[in-house]
Design a protein around this motif. Structure first.
Motif, PDB file in Angstrom:
ATOM      1  N   UNK A 178       0.827  -1.210   0.000  1.00  0.00           N
ATOM      2  CA  UNK A 178       0.000   0.000   0.000  1.00  0.00           C
ATOM      3  C   UNK A 178       0.862   1.262   0.000  1.00  0.00           C
ATOM      4  N   UNK A 179       2.120   1.131  -0.361  1.00  0.00           N
ATOM      5  CA  UNK A 179       3.019   2.281  -0.354  1.00  0.00           C
ATOM      6  C   UNK A 179       2.657   3.258  -1.478  1.00  0.00           C
ATOM      7  N   UNK A 180       3.157   4.500  -1.367  1.00  0.00           N
ATOM      8  CA  UNK A 180       2.971   5.468  -2.439  1.00  0.00           C
ATOM      9  C   UNK A 180       1.547   5.956  -2.598  1.00  0.00           C
ATOM     10  N   UNK A 181       0.783   6.031  -1.487  1.00  0.00           N
ATOM     11  CA  UNK A 181      -0.560   6.584  -1.503  1.00  0.00           C
ATOM     12  C   UNK A 181      -0.610   7.765  -0.521  1.00  0.00           C
ATOM     13  N   UNK A 182      -1.798   8.187  -0.152  1.00  0.00           N
ATOM     14  CA  UNK A 182      -1.943   9.318   0.770  1.00  0.00           C
ATOM     15  C   UNK A 182      -2.611   8.848   2.057  1.00  0.00           C
ATOM     16  N   UNK A 183      -2.039   7.795   2.637  1.00  0.00           N
ATOM     17  CA  UNK A 183      -2.617   7.178   3.815  1.00  0.00           C
ATOM     18  C   UNK A 183      -2.103   7.851   5.080  1.00  0.00           C
ATOM     19  N   UNK A 184      -2.958   7.890   6.088  1.00  0.00           N
ATOM     20  CA  UNK A 184      -2.602   8.542   7.360  1.00  0.00           C
ATOM     21  C   UNK A 184      -2.980   7.616   8.517  1.00  0.00           C
TER      22      UNK A 184
END
Length: 202
Positions: A178-184
Motif C-alpha cells: 500500500x506504499x505510495x498513496x496518501x494514507x494517514x
C-alpha cells in the motif's frame, strides 16, 4: 390405467425439461464472461495501437483474447492480466461478474476513479494488483470479503484515509502493498494477526 401412467410420465418429463432449460439458461457461462469483458473494454478510453479494440471481439473465442487465460476444465476466465499496456479508463461494476477469476492484474496503466464494490463478488480471487494507476478513494472495504486473497497490491495510486483494520479478515493474506498513496494514521494492530503475512510494503 396404462394411458394414465403414460400421461403422468409425459408430464414428468415435460416438467423436468423445463427445469433443465431454466437451469442451463440461468447458470453463468463463458457468455457472461465475454459480456463482462466487453463492458470493461467499453470503459477504456485510450489504448495505444487499439490492441484490445481489435483483439477483444465477439468474432473470436474469449479464451484467445490478449491478457485472458481460461480454466481448462470449465473454460471460464481465470486470469485477467493486462499490466503495462498504457490503458486509460475506469473499472466498471461488470468486472464483478467474472465469477471464476483467480488473478486480476491491471497494474502500470492509468486507470482512475474508485474500484467498484461489485469486485466483492470475485470469491475465488487470490491476487489483485492495481499498482501504479490513478485510483482514488479509501482502501476498499470489500477486500475483507474476499476470503481467498493471498496478494493485495495497491501501491502508487491516490488512495487516502486510514489503513482499515478489516484487512485482518483476509486470513490467508501473504503480501500487502500500500506504499505510495496518501494514507494517514496508525498501522492497525489487527494486521499482526495475519499469520501467513510475508511482505508488508508501507
Amino acid at each position: 390405467m396404462g394411458r394414465s401412467c403414460d400421461l403422468l410420465f409425459a408430464l414428468a418429463v415435460f416438467i423436468l425439461l423445463i427445469h433443465v432449460h431454466t437451469y442451463v439458461s440461468t447458470v453463468p457461462n463463458i457468455s457472461n464472461d465475454e459480456a463482462a469483458l466487453l463492458a470493461f473494454k467499453s470503459h477504456i478510453s485510450y489504448s495505444p495501437n487499439n490492441i484490445l479494440a481489435t483483439n477483444w471481439s465477439s468474432s473470436s473465442p474469449v479464451c484467445t483474447w490478449i491478457g485472458i487465460t481460461c480454466n481448462s476444465r470449465n473454460h471460464r476466465v481465470k486470469t485477467l492480466d493486462i499490466y503495462s499496456m498504457q490503458l486509460h479508463g475506469t473499472i466498471p461494476p461488470h468486472l464483478g461478474n467474472l465469477s471464476f477469476l483467480v488473478s486480476l492484474d491491471i497494474s502500470d496503466n492509468t486507470f482512475y476513479g474508485e474500484l467498484p464494490e461489485e469486485l466483492a463478488h470475485l470469491q475465488r480471487l487470490k491476487l489483485i494488483n492495481v499498482t501504479s494507476n490513478n485510483f482514488t478513494g479509501v482502501i476498499p472495504s470489500f477486500l475483507s470479503l474476499l476470503p481467498n486473497l493471498r496478494i493485495v497490491l495497491l501501491s502508487d495510486n491516490q488512495f487516502f484515509g486510514e489503513v482499515p483494520s478489516s484487512l485482518s479478515n483476509i486470513t490467508k493474506l501473504q503480501v500487502l502493498g500500500i506504499k505510495g498513496n496518501f494514507l494517514v494514521g496508525e498501522i492497525p494492530r489487527e494486521l499482526g494477526d495475519l499469520r501467513y503475512m510475508t511482505f508488508l510494503y508501507l
